[in-house]
Design a protein around this motif. Sequence first.
Motif, PDB file in Angstrom:
ATOM      1  N   SER A 331       0.822  -1.208   0.000  1.00 62.10           N
ATOM      2  CA  SER A 331       0.000   0.000   0.000  1.00 62.10           C
ATOM      3  C   SER A 331       0.855   1.257   0.000  1.00 62.10           C
ATOM      4  CB  SER A 331      -0.928   0.008   1.224  1.00 62.10           C
ATOM      5  OG  SER A 331      -1.821  -1.074   1.196  1.00 62.10           O
ATOM      6  N   ALA A 332       1.964   1.225   0.755  1.00 59.03           N
ATOM      7  CA  ALA A 332       2.836   2.397   0.843  1.00 59.03           C
ATOM      8  C   ALA A 332       3.392   2.790  -0.517  1.00 59.03           C
ATOM      9  CB  ALA A 332       3.977   2.126   1.822  1.00 59.03           C
ATOM     10  N   CYS A 333       3.605   1.798  -1.386  1.00 54.84           N
ATOM     11  CA  CYS A 333       4.108   2.093  -2.736  1.00 54.84           C
ATOM     12  C   CYS A 333       3.133   2.991  -3.494  1.00 54.84           C
ATOM     13  CB  CYS A 333       4.324   0.807  -3.526  1.00 54.84           C
ATOM     14  SG  CYS A 333       5.679  -0.212  -2.915  1.00 54.84           S
ATOM     15  N   GLY A 334       1.865   2.905  -3.155  1.00 51.64           N
ATOM     16  CA  GLY A 334       0.872   3.718  -3.842  1.00 51.64           C
ATOM     17  C   GLY A 334       0.502   4.982  -3.100  1.00 51.64           C
ATOM     18  N   ALA A 335       1.237   5.270  -2.005  1.00 50.87           N
ATOM     19  CA  ALA A 335       0.880   6.434  -1.183  1.00 50.87           C
ATOM     20  C   ALA A 335       0.974   7.738  -1.954  1.00 50.87           C
ATOM     21  CB  ALA A 335       1.777   6.497   0.059  1.00 50.87           C
ATOM     22  N   SER A 336       2.011   7.866  -2.804  1.00 50.22           N
ATOM     23  CA  SER A 336       2.198   9.131  -3.510  1.00 50.22           C
ATOM     24  C   SER A 336       1.143   9.358  -4.578  1.00 50.22           C
ATOM     25  CB  SER A 336       3.583   9.164  -4.162  1.00 50.22           C
ATOM     26  OG  SER A 336       3.689   8.153  -5.147  1.00 50.22           O
ATOM     27  N   GLY A 337       0.447   8.302  -4.974  1.00 45.02           N
ATOM     28  CA  GLY A 337      -0.558   8.445  -6.014  1.00 45.02           C
ATOM     29  C   GLY A 337      -1.956   8.685  -5.486  1.00 45.02           C
ATOM     30  N   VAL A 338      -2.097   8.833  -4.165  1.00 50.65           N
ATOM     31  CA  VAL A 338      -3.404   9.012  -3.537  1.00 50.65           C
ATOM     32  C   VAL A 338      -3.436  10.337  -2.820  1.00 50.65           C
ATOM     33  CG1 VAL A 338      -5.029   8.080  -1.847  1.00 50.65           C
ATOM     34  CG2 VAL A 338      -3.636   6.528  -3.221  1.00 50.65           C
ATOM     35  N   ALA A 339      -4.500  11.144  -3.053  1.00 52.92           N
ATOM     36  CA  ALA A 339      -4.636  12.415  -2.353  1.00 52.92           C
ATOM     37  C   ALA A 339      -4.755  12.158  -0.857  1.00 52.92           C
ATOM     38  CB  ALA A 339      -5.868  13.156  -2.861  1.00 52.92           C
ATOM     39  N   GLY A 340      -3.872  12.762  -0.075  1.00 52.07           N
ATOM     40  CA  GLY A 340      -3.868  12.522   1.361  1.00 52.07           C
ATOM     41  C   GLY A 340      -2.767  11.582   1.773  1.00 52.07           C
ATOM     42  N   GLY A 341      -2.069  11.000   0.803  1.00 53.25           N
ATOM     43  CA  GLY A 341      -0.910  10.165   1.083  1.00 53.25           C
ATOM     44  C   GLY A 341      -1.236   8.930   1.892  1.00 53.25           C
ATOM     45  N   SER A 342      -0.340   8.621   2.834  1.00 53.80           N
ATOM     46  CA  SER A 342      -0.438   7.368   3.581  1.00 53.80           C
ATOM     47  C   SER A 342      -1.699   7.288   4.429  1.00 53.80           C
ATOM     48  CB  SER A 342       0.790   7.210   4.469  1.00 53.80           C
ATOM     49  OG  SER A 342       0.900   8.305   5.367  1.00 53.80           O
ATOM     50  N   LEU A 343      -2.210   8.424   4.908  1.00 53.07           N
ATOM     51  CA  LEU A 343      -3.372   8.390   5.800  1.00 53.07           C
ATOM     52  C   LEU A 343      -4.598   7.788   5.117  1.00 53.07           C
ATOM     53  CD1 LEU A 343      -3.055  11.853   7.590  1.00 53.07           C
ATOM     54  CD2 LEU A 343      -2.496   9.590   8.497  1.00 53.07           C
ATOM     55  N   LEU A 344      -4.786   8.075   3.839  1.00 54.67           N
ATOM     56  CA  LEU A 344      -5.967   7.561   3.151  1.00 54.67           C
ATOM     57  C   LEU A 344      -5.829   6.101   2.754  1.00 54.67           C
ATOM     58  CD1 LEU A 344      -7.304  10.462   0.932  1.00 54.67           C
ATOM     59  CD2 LEU A 344      -8.151   9.577   3.088  1.00 54.67           C
ATOM     60  N   LEU A 345      -4.671   5.504   3.030  1.00 60.99           N
ATOM     61  CA  LEU A 345      -4.512   4.072   2.783  1.00 60.99           C
ATOM     62  C   LEU A 345      -4.782   3.254   4.039  1.00 60.99           C
ATOM     63  CD1 LEU A 345      -1.352   4.339   0.547  1.00 60.99           C
ATOM     64  CD2 LEU A 345      -3.639   3.751  -0.200  1.00 60.99           C
ATOM     65  N   ILE A 346      -5.004   3.932   5.152  1.00 56.64           N
ATOM     66  CA  ILE A 346      -5.312   3.236   6.407  1.00 56.64           C
ATOM     67  C   ILE A 346      -6.592   2.409   6.303  1.00 56.64           C
ATOM     68  CG2 ILE A 346      -5.957   3.601   8.828  1.00 56.64           C
ATOM     69  CD1 ILE A 346      -3.983   5.962   8.821  1.00 56.64           C
ATOM     70  N   PRO A 347      -7.684   2.911   5.674  1.00 60.48           N
ATOM     71  CA  PRO A 347      -8.892   2.080   5.558  1.00 60.48           C
ATOM     72  C   PRO A 347      -8.653   0.750   4.832  1.00 60.48           C
ATOM     73  CG  PRO A 347      -9.431   4.363   5.097  1.00 60.48           C
ATOM     74  CD  PRO A 347      -7.930   4.288   5.186  1.00 60.48           C
ATOM     75  N   VAL A 348      -7.699   0.722   3.895  1.00 65.00           N
ATOM     76  CA  VAL A 348      -7.389  -0.535   3.203  1.00 65.00           C
ATOM     77  C   VAL A 348      -6.831  -1.544   4.198  1.00 65.00           C
ATOM     78  CG1 VAL A 348      -6.032  -1.605   1.373  1.00 65.00           C
ATOM     79  CG2 VAL A 348      -6.943   0.699   1.053  1.00 65.00           C
ATOM     80  N   ALA A 349      -5.894  -1.088   5.045  1.00 66.51           N
ATOM     81  CA  ALA A 349      -5.307  -1.984   6.043  1.00 66.51           C
ATOM     82  C   ALA A 349      -6.331  -2.358   7.111  1.00 66.51           C
ATOM     83  CB  ALA A 349      -4.090  -1.323   6.680  1.00 66.51           C
ATOM     84  N   CYS A 350      -7.197  -1.405   7.484  1.00 68.41           N
ATOM     85  CA  CYS A 350      -8.236  -1.701   8.483  1.00 68.41           C
ATOM     86  C   CYS A 350      -9.187  -2.780   7.979  1.00 68.41           C
ATOM     87  CB  CYS A 350      -9.016  -0.435   8.829  1.00 68.41           C
ATOM     88  SG  CYS A 350      -8.132   0.726   9.890  1.00 68.41           S
ATOM     89  N   GLY A 351      -9.381  -2.816   6.669  1.00 65.90           N
ATOM     90  CA  GLY A 351     -10.259  -3.838   6.096  1.00 65.90           C
ATOM     91  C   GLY A 351      -9.777  -5.247   6.367  1.00 65.90           C
ATOM     92  N   LEU A 352      -8.470  -5.412   6.600  1.00 67.83           N
ATOM     93  CA  LEU A 352      -7.916  -6.730   6.913  1.00 67.83           C
ATOM     94  C   LEU A 352      -8.495  -7.269   8.216  1.00 67.83           C
ATOM     95  CD1 LEU A 352      -5.742  -8.932   6.236  1.00 67.83           C
ATOM     96  CD2 LEU A 352      -4.137  -7.563   7.577  1.00 67.83           C
ATOM     97  N   PHE A 353      -8.901  -6.360   9.113  1.00 66.48           N
ATOM     98  CA  PHE A 353      -9.424  -6.768  10.419  1.00 66.48           C
ATOM     99  C   PHE A 353     -10.936  -6.592  10.517  1.00 66.48           C
ATOM    100  CE2 PHE A 353      -5.082  -5.274  10.863  1.00 66.48           C
ATOM    101  CZ  PHE A 353      -4.474  -6.339  11.504  1.00 66.48           C
ATOM    102  N   GLY A 354     -11.586  -6.317   9.394  1.00 64.00           N
ATOM    103  CA  GLY A 354     -13.028  -6.172   9.375  1.00 64.00           C
ATOM    104  C   GLY A 354     -13.520  -4.884   9.993  1.00 64.00           C
ATOM    105  N   ILE A 355     -12.655  -3.880  10.097  1.00 70.49           N
ATOM    106  CA  ILE A 355     -13.050  -2.583  10.664  1.00 70.49           C
ATOM    107  C   ILE A 355     -13.812  -1.799   9.604  1.00 70.49           C
ATOM    108  CG2 ILE A 355     -12.200  -0.419  11.637  1.00 70.49           C
ATOM    109  CD1 ILE A 355      -9.781  -1.960  12.676  1.00 70.49           C
TER     110      ILE A 355
END
Length: 398
Positions: A331-355
Amino acid sequence: MFTAFTRLSLVTRIIIAIILGVLVAVFFPNAAPYLSMLGDLFIKALKSVAPVLVFVLVLASIANFKVGSSNAYIKPIMLMYAIGMFLAALSAVIVSIFSPSTLFLNVPAQADLTPPGSLAEIMKNLLLSFVANPVTAISDANFIGILAWAVALGIAFRHAADTTKTFLTDMANAVNSVIRIVINFAPLGIFGLVAVTFADAGLSTLASYAHLLAVLIGTMFFVALVINPIMVAFVTRSNPYPLVFQCLRESGITAFFTRSSAANIPVNLDLAKRLGVPESTASVAIPLGATINMAGASVTITVLTLAAVNTLGISVDFTTMLILSVLATISACGASGVAGGSLLLIPVACGLFGISSDVAMQVVAIGMVISVLQDSTETALNSSTDVLFTAAVDRGLK
């Protein structure tokens, strides 16, 4: 006095600018907003020249590429980028186990932020960036698209006449001259950035998240001062710390205040040149690192996700945490391509735990509150690691 100041090294001038910026923020806080223009102009100048610089340098390097040249070092540099990001995420997991963080999940979710829905969407966005229109890629600072077009045109120009190749080299040198002028204004720009940051950061607000910030920043320091040196020592077979400290001092400080890996590309290219890295290697590895080498982002994604997991009382085994480390790395590899950077990739990781996404976006909102320090430290780690690993591989393989 001004002449004496200009004779000082760039790093010394930047340190003086930081001290003056802090003093202005403390004693003349009302003046800080007027100084913000200095920082805004500096960042705007860096961001304006960076896409053109990357396009021209990569194009010229590929066009003048000779078999057996230092471009053969790109693969091991990319390998170090990948290993470094995974070890950074794994370090964040271990720190979070021994010093778990919890959050106050009562922050209203920010509806104007739209995170990617899944890891597949991140990969899709990255692939689509490769085929972007070249003019659009440069104007939007889409460095993946810029690299793709520069490589493609560079390969095509390898069959051009020698006079054409000479012109491309001269053009790259001309752009480098402009970059040196912009970098010389770094102390003035950083003075304005520091004054505004310390006057408006709202450090009292950050106090409530002191433990979370300590885990985030502490982990990033651990990566910068322990993980990265071990990797560099393995590659160079020498004491890594002189190189590590030089990269942190000359690249990390600037990146901390600009909060942009892309804006720091000219600084890293200049440092890589002074470290003896061939331009043919640096002109490809540094821009690529600014796009995909995001060790700090992998730390942010991992720590904040596990903080949400701890808050919600979700039981997680170590195997799942290893999977989270891999997910955070990708996910971090795609951080620069997402508005908001690494913070907006947190929901992807949270999905791993069903959050749920609603809760995940509250975590993102908390991340926005502490981003004054979190994002600055993250960018400093990301950007300094780009030039560190590039120089390390160059020295090791020589």
